[in-house]
Enzyme design. Structure first.
Site, PDB file in Angstrom:
ATOM      1  N   ASP A  38       0.837  -1.203   0.000  1.00  0.00           N
ATOM      2  CA  ASP A  38       0.000   0.000   0.000  1.00  0.00           C
ATOM      3  C   ASP A  38       0.872   1.254   0.000  1.00  0.00           C
ATOM      4  OD1 ASP A  38      -2.287   1.488   0.056  1.00  0.00           O
ATOM      5  OD2 ASP A  38      -2.859   0.983   2.109  1.00  0.00           O
ATOM      6  N   HIS A  55       2.568   3.265  -8.957  1.00  0.00           N
ATOM      7  CA  HIS A  55       2.340   1.838  -9.239  1.00  0.00           C
ATOM      8  C   HIS A  55       3.529   1.247 -10.006  1.00  0.00           C
ATOM      9  CE1 HIS A  55      -1.570   2.165  -7.562  1.00  0.00           C
ATOM     10  NE2 HIS A  55      -2.091   2.869  -8.553  1.00  0.00           N
ATOM     11  N   LEU A 149      10.845 -20.352  -4.854  1.00  0.00           N
ATOM     12  CA  LEU A 149       9.814 -19.508  -4.247  1.00  0.00           C
ATOM     13  C   LEU A 149       8.497 -19.577  -5.014  1.00  0.00           C
ATOM     14  CD1 LEU A 149       9.308 -16.954  -2.215  1.00  0.00           C
ATOM     15  CD2 LEU A 149       9.609 -15.634  -4.300  1.00  0.00           C
TER      16      LEU A 149
HETATM   17  C1  FPP Z   1      -2.129   0.227  -3.207  1.00  0.00           C
HETATM   18  O1  FPP Z   1      -1.599   1.514  -3.242  1.00  0.00           O
HETATM   19  C2  FPP Z   1      -1.593  -0.531  -4.312  1.00  0.00           C
HETATM   20  C3  FPP Z   1      -2.335  -1.112  -5.288  1.00  0.00           C
HETATM   21  C4  FPP Z   1      -3.804  -1.078  -5.323  1.00  0.00           C
HETATM   22  C5  FPP Z   1      -1.707  -1.793  -6.391  1.00  0.00           C
HETATM   23  C6  FPP Z   1      -0.541  -2.648  -6.041  1.00  0.00           C
HETATM   24  C7  FPP Z   1       0.258  -2.853  -7.228  1.00  0.00           C
HETATM   25  C8  FPP Z   1       1.594  -2.832  -7.251  1.00  0.00           C
HETATM   26  C9  FPP Z   1       2.441  -2.700  -6.066  1.00  0.00           C
HETATM   27  C10 FPP Z   1       2.278  -2.966  -8.533  1.00  0.00           C
HETATM   28  C11 FPP Z   1       2.838  -4.305  -8.780  1.00  0.00           C
HETATM   29  C12 FPP Z   1       1.871  -5.230  -9.361  1.00  0.00           C
HETATM   30  C13 FPP Z   1       2.228  -6.328 -10.024  1.00  0.00           C
HETATM   31  C14 FPP Z   1       1.179  -7.238 -10.484  1.00  0.00           C
HETATM   32  C15 FPP Z   1       3.628  -6.678 -10.342  1.00  0.00           C
HETATM   33  P1  FPP Z   1      -2.607   2.736  -3.395  1.00  0.00           P
HETATM   34  O2  FPP Z   1      -2.712   3.061  -4.829  1.00  0.00           O
HETATM   35  O3  FPP Z   1      -3.893   2.413  -2.711  1.00  0.00           O
HETATM   36  O4  FPP Z   1      -1.838   3.853  -2.631  1.00  0.00           O
HETATM   37  P2  FPP Z   1      -2.484   5.055  -1.800  1.00  0.00           P
HETATM   38  O5  FPP Z   1      -3.275   4.426  -0.678  1.00  0.00           O
HETATM   39  O6  FPP Z   1      -1.299   5.806  -1.314  1.00  0.00           O
HETATM   40  O7  FPP Z   1      -3.344   5.837  -2.743  1.00  0.00           O
END
Ligand code: FPP
Length: 258
Positions: A38, A55, A149
């Site tokens: 997150d 992202h 893994l």
């Molecule tokens: C939450 O941060 C993150 C997500 C919803 C997406 C997670 C995806 C990745 C870490 C990219 C990697 C993915 C793959 C499949 C390799 P947020 O956008 O909710 O952050 P915020 O709460 O600060 O807005």
């Protein structure tokens, strides 16, 4: 217990401690680590960048942490990449998030194969766009015999939906005579979940300061140790993973006993 070295290099994390991999490896390593990644959006906002940049950076961290988890001998790394609730985000962000698994798996598949990583996915993949599903299926197929893994992506995953579906399947099997109500045990319920081939997580990490599960592995996390950090996912390093494992190693897991 661990070598503690004061950090003094400029620009490093605010944590004063450096955990040495060799020390961490002296103690039991969690076999299954699950991560709620997150803070990508906030990371981008702090830099006046579009959320997609967060992202993208998050994806690079997935690569780094996968490699390190494998090095540490972690058996399963489950990553919450897209929840059933994430469809509520703006269309352009959803489209970008749907491109990430494809981008990640296409770019890093040769590396994952070389590192003996076994890619798996939990979640409702049928609802994913065709291009995402194809990339996921290819990665699963091409790494299915790998014995290192297990990199388990939760994609379009929601724990309540998973449990609801399991209950429906159990009810159908009772209806068609394959199962009797007396046979319903915790093990049986587990065997109807998407994680049926995986042991429950030993350690759950959530980044970005949020202290909640957000519909992630509600059944599977019953006895898991939790570790929360304010660090945003794109800033998460090998050192943070060692810190989480060090905290895990100090816990006394009793599983309800004394
Ligand atoms: C939450 O941060 C993150 C997500 C919803 C997406 C997670 C995806 C990745 C870490 C990219 C990697 C993915 C793959 C499949 C390799 P947020 O956008 O909710 O952050 P915020 O709460 O600060 O807005």
């Amino acid at each position: 217990m661990f070598n503690k070295i004061w950090k003094n290099k400029e620009g490093e994390s605010s944590s004063p401690l450096v955990y040495a991999k060799e020390d961490i490896l002296q103690h039991p390593i969690p076999k299954h680590v699950a991560i709620i990644m997150d803070g990508n959006g906030r990371w981008a906002k702090k830099r006046a960048l579009p959320r997609a940049a967060g992202h993208y950076e998050g994806m690079q961290v997935v690569r780094k942490i996968t490699r390190f988890a494998n090095e540490l001998g972690i058996k399963i790394l489950s990553l919450y990449a897209f929840s059933t609730e994430n469809w509520k985000r703006p269309k352009s962000e959803v489209e970008y998030l749907m491109k990430l698994p494809e981008q990640f798996l296409t770019t890093f598949l040769p590396e994952l194969i070389e590192e003996n990583v076994n890619v798996r996915v939990i979640g409702n993949t049928e609802q994913l766009p065709e291009h995402t599903r194809r990339a996921v299926e290819k990665a699963i197929n091409e790494t299915k015999d790998n014995t290192g893994l297990i990199l388990n992506f939760a994609l379009n995953y929601g724990s309540r939906a998973e449990i609801t579906y399991a209950v429906q399947q159990i009810a159908k099997d009772i209806q068609n005579g394959r199962l009797s109500p007396e046979q319903i045990t915790e093990e049986l319920v587990s065997s109807y979940l998407m994680t049926k081939d995986l042991m429950d997580p030993d350690l759950l990490i959530r980044t970005s300061g949020e202290i909640r599960l957000s519909n992630f592995m509600l059944w599977q996390l019953a006895y898991t140790e939790f570790w929360f950090t304010d660090v945003l996912w794109p800033d998460f390093t090998e050192q943070h993973l060692l810190e989480a494992i060090a905290a895990f190693q100090k816990r006394n897991r009793r599983f309800g006993g004394v």
